[in-house]
Design a protein around this motif. Sequence first.
Motif, PDB file in Angstrom:
ATOM      1  N   UNK A 122      -5.072 -35.282  23.006  1.00  0.00           N
ATOM      2  CA  UNK A 122      -4.315 -35.889  21.904  1.00  0.00           C
ATOM      3  C   UNK A 122      -4.964 -37.196  21.463  1.00  0.00           C
ATOM      4  N   UNK A 123      -5.406 -38.009  22.438  1.00  0.00           N
ATOM      5  CA  UNK A 123      -6.066 -39.271  22.067  1.00  0.00           C
ATOM      6  C   UNK A 123      -7.362 -39.011  21.312  1.00  0.00           C
ATOM      7  N   UNK A 124      -8.139 -38.036  21.774  1.00  0.00           N
ATOM      8  CA  UNK A 124      -9.401 -37.714  21.097  1.00  0.00           C
ATOM      9  C   UNK A 124      -9.144 -37.271  19.658  1.00  0.00           C
ATOM     10  N   UNK A 125      -8.133 -36.441  19.465  1.00  0.00           N
ATOM     11  CA  UNK A 125      -7.849 -35.944  18.119  1.00  0.00           C
ATOM     12  C   UNK A 125      -7.366 -37.068  17.212  1.00  0.00           C
ATOM     13  N   UNK A 126      -6.525 -37.950  17.741  1.00  0.00           N
ATOM     14  CA  UNK A 126      -6.061 -39.087  16.920  1.00  0.00           C
ATOM     15  C   UNK A 126      -7.232 -39.955  16.476  1.00  0.00           C
ATOM     16  N   UNK A 127      -8.180 -40.163  17.389  1.00  0.00           N
ATOM     17  CA  UNK A 127      -9.322 -41.012  17.051  1.00  0.00           C
ATOM     18  C   UNK A 127     -10.298 -40.317  16.113  1.00  0.00           C
ATOM     19  N   UNK A 128     -10.346 -38.999  16.169  1.00  0.00           N
ATOM     20  CA  UNK A 128     -11.348 -38.267  15.388  1.00  0.00           C
ATOM     21  C   UNK A 128     -10.930 -38.056  13.941  1.00  0.00           C
ATOM     22  N   UNK A 129      -9.638 -37.906  13.689  1.00  0.00           N
ATOM     23  CA  UNK A 129      -9.206 -37.575  12.336  1.00  0.00           C
ATOM     24  C   UNK A 129      -9.317 -38.791  11.422  1.00  0.00           C
ATOM     25  N   UNK A 130      -9.390 -38.496  10.141  1.00  0.00           N
ATOM     26  CA  UNK A 130      -9.487 -39.554   9.140  1.00  0.00           C
ATOM     27  C   UNK A 130      -8.083 -39.990   8.705  1.00  0.00           C
ATOM     28  N   UNK A 131      -7.970 -41.186   8.100  1.00  0.00           N
ATOM     29  CA  UNK A 131      -6.664 -41.599   7.555  1.00  0.00           C
ATOM     30  C   UNK A 131      -6.140 -40.557   6.566  1.00  0.00           C
ATOM     31  N   UNK A 132      -4.883 -40.210   6.707  1.00  0.00           N
ATOM     32  CA  UNK A 132      -4.298 -39.195   5.843  1.00  0.00           C
ATOM     33  C   UNK A 132      -4.311 -37.810   6.451  1.00  0.00           C
ATOM     34  N   UNK A 188     -10.890 -30.891   2.339  1.00  0.00           N
ATOM     35  CA  UNK A 188     -11.927 -29.867   2.324  1.00  0.00           C
ATOM     36  C   UNK A 188     -13.284 -30.413   2.750  1.00  0.00           C
ATOM     37  N   UNK A 189     -13.606 -31.623   2.357  1.00  0.00           N
ATOM     38  CA  UNK A 189     -14.971 -32.098   2.495  1.00  0.00           C
ATOM     39  C   UNK A 189     -15.452 -32.313   3.914  1.00  0.00           C
ATOM     40  N   UNK A 190     -14.590 -32.764   4.817  1.00  0.00           N
ATOM     41  CA  UNK A 190     -15.088 -33.222   6.113  1.00  0.00           C
ATOM     42  C   UNK A 190     -14.737 -32.342   7.283  1.00  0.00           C
ATOM     43  N   UNK A 191     -14.338 -31.098   7.078  1.00  0.00           N
ATOM     44  CA  UNK A 191     -13.880 -30.276   8.194  1.00  0.00           C
ATOM     45  C   UNK A 191     -14.999 -29.951   9.175  1.00  0.00           C
ATOM     46  N   UNK A 192     -16.216 -29.732   8.680  1.00  0.00           N
ATOM     47  CA  UNK A 192     -17.325 -29.409   9.586  1.00  0.00           C
ATOM     48  C   UNK A 192     -17.643 -30.587  10.490  1.00  0.00           C
ATOM     49  N   UNK A 193     -17.816 -31.773   9.908  1.00  0.00           N
ATOM     50  CA  UNK A 193     -18.124 -32.953  10.720  1.00  0.00           C
ATOM     51  C   UNK A 193     -16.989 -33.263  11.689  1.00  0.00           C
ATOM     52  N   UNK A 194     -15.745 -33.065  11.231  1.00  0.00           N
ATOM     53  CA  UNK A 194     -14.602 -33.316  12.109  1.00  0.00           C
ATOM     54  C   UNK A 194     -14.634 -32.379  13.311  1.00  0.00           C
ATOM     55  N   UNK A 195     -14.892 -31.094  13.088  1.00  0.00           N
ATOM     56  CA  UNK A 195     -14.948 -30.130  14.196  1.00  0.00           C
ATOM     57  C   UNK A 195     -16.076 -30.482  15.163  1.00  0.00           C
ATOM     58  N   UNK A 196     -17.223 -30.889  14.638  1.00  0.00           N
ATOM     59  CA  UNK A 196     -18.342 -31.259  15.514  1.00  0.00           C
ATOM     60  C   UNK A 196     -17.990 -32.467  16.377  1.00  0.00           C
ATOM     61  N   UNK A 197     -17.346 -33.488  15.773  1.00  0.00           N
ATOM     62  CA  UNK A 197     -16.965 -34.672  16.542  1.00  0.00           C
ATOM     63  C   UNK A 197     -16.000 -34.314  17.670  1.00  0.00           C
ATOM     64  N   UNK A 198     -15.044 -33.467  17.361  1.00  0.00           N
ATOM     65  CA  UNK A 198     -14.041 -33.098  18.365  1.00  0.00           C
ATOM     66  C   UNK A 198     -14.691 -32.341  19.519  1.00  0.00           C
ATOM     67  N   UNK A 199     -15.547 -31.368  19.212  1.00  0.00           N
ATOM     68  CA  UNK A 199     -16.185 -30.571  20.260  1.00  0.00           C
ATOM     69  C   UNK A 199     -17.065 -31.448  21.133  1.00  0.00           C
TER      70      UNK A 199
END
Length: 846
Positions: free
Chosen positions: A483-493, A510-521
């Motif tokens: 949960x902490x990792x996901x909170x830190x990884x997501x963008x405002x909004x 739409x624009x940042x889903x790929x980079x977001x998934x990479x950061x989380x993994x």
Amino acid sequence: MKSQRKSNPTDITAEAGYRSMIADLVDKAPGGFAIVSADLRVLYANRACAAYMQRDPGSLPSAMHADDREAFEFACLRLRLDPARAQRAEIRLLDRDGSDLWMLADLSAARLDRHGQVETIFIQFTDIDRQKRTEAEMQSWAQRWNHALVGSTLGVWDHNYATGNFYYSETWKTMRGYAPDATIDTLMESWIENVHPDDRAMVIDEVERQGRGEGFSPIFSYRERHQAGHYIWIECRGACIDWFEDGSPARVVGTDTDISERKAGEQRLLQLSRKLELALEVSQIGVFEVDVESKTSDWDERMLEIYGIEDRPGNRNADGWYDLIHPDDRERAIATILENAGRGHTFSNAFRIIRPDGKVRHIRARVAPFRLESGEMRILGANWDSTNDVVIQHELAEANRLAEARNRELEAAKAHIEHSALHDFLTDLPNRRYLDTELQERAEACISGFDGMAILHLDLDRFKQINDTMGHLAGDHMLRHTARVLREAIAPGDFVARIGGDEFVILSTLGGSTRLAERIIDRLREPVIFENHPCRIGASIGIAHAFREGIDPKQLLLNADIALYRAKTLGRNRFEFFSVELQADVVQTKQLSDEILSGLERGEFVPHYQLQFRAADLSVAGVETLARWQHPERGLLTPDKFLQVADDLDVVAAIDRMILDKALADFARWRQEGIDIPKISVNVSSHRLADPALEESLRGIDVPAGALSFELLESIFLDDCNETVARNLRLIRTLGIGIEIDDFGTGHASIVSLLRTGPGTLKIDRELIAPLTTTVEQRRLVGSIIEMGKSLGIKVVGEGVETRAHVRILERLGCDTLQGFALARPMPPDRIGPFIREGAWKRPHG
């Protein structure tokens, strides 16, 4: 003839002297005198008048203030019309610097012409400037006072008992529903009838004390009936400003204020406080407040009851609370407080206490730091006893609401209940209910706007293994870490929710889903320390996009789930995007998954058997158990049709258990029927071998020693097996169950791992057996494996014996046991007996 008197020169001289003396007195008189012509030209002005005007005007009006000229000229006109009647006018004379001086002008006719018309006018000026300016200032003060009264909503009243005059302002009247110009009945009997019956005695007492000249309350409140029929609250303020000789009030003045709204607010506040006290009493929650600076805490009665302390509520040493915590929980509980309180975060805590009577109780806490307006740090919190496994779903106190005021705790409890209903208790992330609402709102916003949205469905890899091997506390720790990792990884909004188990959902753009998934993994594959042990998890993510046209929230979430399923089947620790092609494939796999689970419930997984024969004489050496699925619609299915999906579902171990139970039942029945089968072997998956519950299930097996063996795939990575696998292998040998290495020659087992595992049998993979009839090199390779097995005391089974040539070659190479279509195909249990009795495999063309 009359004699004519002649003037005496002496008399003429005296008269002229008198006139000169009078003129001199008039000129020096302190009052202003002037003579003007009929057209108001100044003919004469004494010194005082000239000083008033401070200029030499051509006509008297030019020396006046413009606003006064019309009134002065009108007074002159009235004088000309009636010369016998003097006139008067108030005017302002102008100075050279533009300032003015108020004068009272008295006009009279000085001389009339032969027709009786006024020829000259005598004007006497009197200085009234101070008087006029005082009147103006008093009028200004009166206007300001009236404006203040009207604007202040104060109703003014004035009771003059000396004159009998009673005054009530417009505001006094309108607040009671009277018209501003209404006449008020001043009789005591009439007015007291409008006072509320419950207040009437008090009001009468105040009035009577006032009439007797005794001290009376300068401020009191009561209810009075409005002209519309309802009651309003009046706050009355009065003071006596004049007295009769006997000491009784002669004049009392005061103000009335409508305080109905204030009284209603006080009543609502009282009701709210009563509800709060009732809620705290019913919920059995204790409330405390800590002064960080003085290290003192204030406990209520319920806190004392929870902790078993016989004392009165009040301040106590805050550090003394630490001694009440169970020694095993003390360090963790205090660390949680220090970690969160220093950052000003609202947090939860759980720990055990040892009460003075020796009883151990489990305590749950919700705590919030806050600062007073003075800057002092305080901590406000709530404790409740959860010893009896009472699940507290709704916490009554939200700390930052409690910090504002005790009488607002009920509203704070309501806000916390709503928060709890929409958030996961373990991670404090939004839950599935909150996600559904948020997803619907965002979908509607996308439809009405121009943007699309992305949804990421995340499932943790290897989470179940951590739960099974390290316990649920470790699992909870990993969920909170995620949960902490996901909170830190997501963008405002962006929006993240935990929807159950180890599944999370993120709503993003739409624009940042790929980079977001990479950061989380990348973040989640990093090791996490729990109780000095590194824990490793991963994440598989399914991503679905939706655009403005036709967004269906439920379908969008389903699409992300489909993409997640594909990510897991392709190796985990990765992300995949949803597509229409993927949907068709995954829907089919999902259907198969549901059928597998239903098949387990209905016992549709059954064993088939393939006989094994001694190479020396082709007698029956044993039977291998093969898993089959008796599908209700598609018939009998081999493992290649369902095993991969079953592995994804993590039910391979369950299928193993079902096959083993049925195989042992068949083996027992064959022995009762006199069918001589020396040994039965059953495949055991890596999941089953790593199952901590394997020992318990094997303890009840009733088979002769050596009659049962487990086949283990060489690809289980025996070189890297964990402690659970090693322990289960030792258990298997202890129970007299044989160990066979299946598909040997294509996996990863080394000679060292073979010696450590101690198998009784090696089964050479069919890929090595098939070319025996065509190449000498292959016969040498297989021969080497057989020789190695003999040197280690391990029997060797040749799989994939398809022809009689295979039988002859393997017999010459020294292979112990043969298995394959050339001798016997897999068959259901009821065919084993007849097949053995027929002995068809012994014939050359059987």
